[in-house]
Enzyme design. Sequence first.
Site, PDB file in Angstrom:
ATOM      1  N   HIS A   8       0.824  -1.218   0.000  1.00 50.43           N
ATOM      2  CA  HIS A   8       0.000   0.000   0.000  1.00 50.43           C
ATOM      3  C   HIS A   8       0.855   1.263   0.000  1.00 50.43           C
ATOM      4  O   HIS A   8       2.033   1.256   0.381  1.00 50.43           O
ATOM      5  CB  HIS A   8      -0.934   0.007   1.218  1.00 50.43           C
ATOM      6  N   ASN A  14       3.099   5.848   8.599  1.00 48.01           N
ATOM      7  CA  ASN A  14       4.399   5.545   7.997  1.00 48.01           C
ATOM      8  C   ASN A  14       5.310   6.762   8.122  1.00 48.01           C
ATOM      9  O   ASN A  14       6.488   6.648   8.472  1.00 48.01           O
ATOM     10  CB  ASN A  14       4.257   5.180   6.523  1.00 48.01           C
ATOM     11  N   GLU A  84      -2.241  -6.922   7.244  1.00 52.53           N
ATOM     12  CA  GLU A  84      -0.893  -6.804   7.804  1.00 52.53           C
ATOM     13  C   GLU A  84      -0.754  -7.718   9.024  1.00 52.53           C
ATOM     14  O   GLU A  84      -1.735  -8.182   9.610  1.00 52.53           O
ATOM     15  CB  GLU A  84      -0.631  -5.334   8.195  1.00 52.53           C
TER      16      GLU A  84
END
Length: 213
Positions: A8, A14, A84
């Site tokens: 992604h 992030n 995830e």
Amino acid sequence: MKLYFVRHGKTQWNLEGRFQGANGDSPLLETSIEELHLLGKHMAHIKFDKIFSSDLPRAMATAQIICSENQYSSVVEPHTELREWQLGSLEGQKISTITAIYPHQMEAFRHNLAKFNNSIFGAESVYNTTRRTIDFIKSQKEQSYENLLFVGHGANLTASLRLLLGYDFAQLRQQGGLTNGSVTILETQDFEHFTLLDWNNVDHLKTIETVSV
């Protein structure tokens, strides 16, 4: 059959250096959305028989952007098996903070998963996170497809794909993880033996580099 795997796009967490995992999520960055449109255009000529995505919002948004640029009509199918890694108490935490507290465990998580003790954090084991994803990938064996696209997540995909390629647990992250918005391509005839055609490719970003120069 060619199997395309996309991590992604880059998210707010992030950017902040936080663990997201299977229960955490944050929105895609505006810059990442632009990059994903470039990725979609880069792969626009590929007719995907199926587009599968983790059902987490950051992955679904990534898959839908790619799909919007494709020349062929397709629907994104959400699947929990592609989520995830479930990281327990790590999720939402700053990576730098956890590294300071658990330096050996974070070293293992980054470079040698055979030494990662998931129970400390109430996280999924390496075996469980990779097995659910690999089982889903292999469930496509009986279909007469040519190209499949899977949109997922960095830690899970890195480990799962390297297992498919024959690496053992200690080697799964030795060469680092997958970049946000990158493409990795595997080929298989029997879903037992896999050949790596491309790893962590971000050639679509060269368009941005050319414009900036």
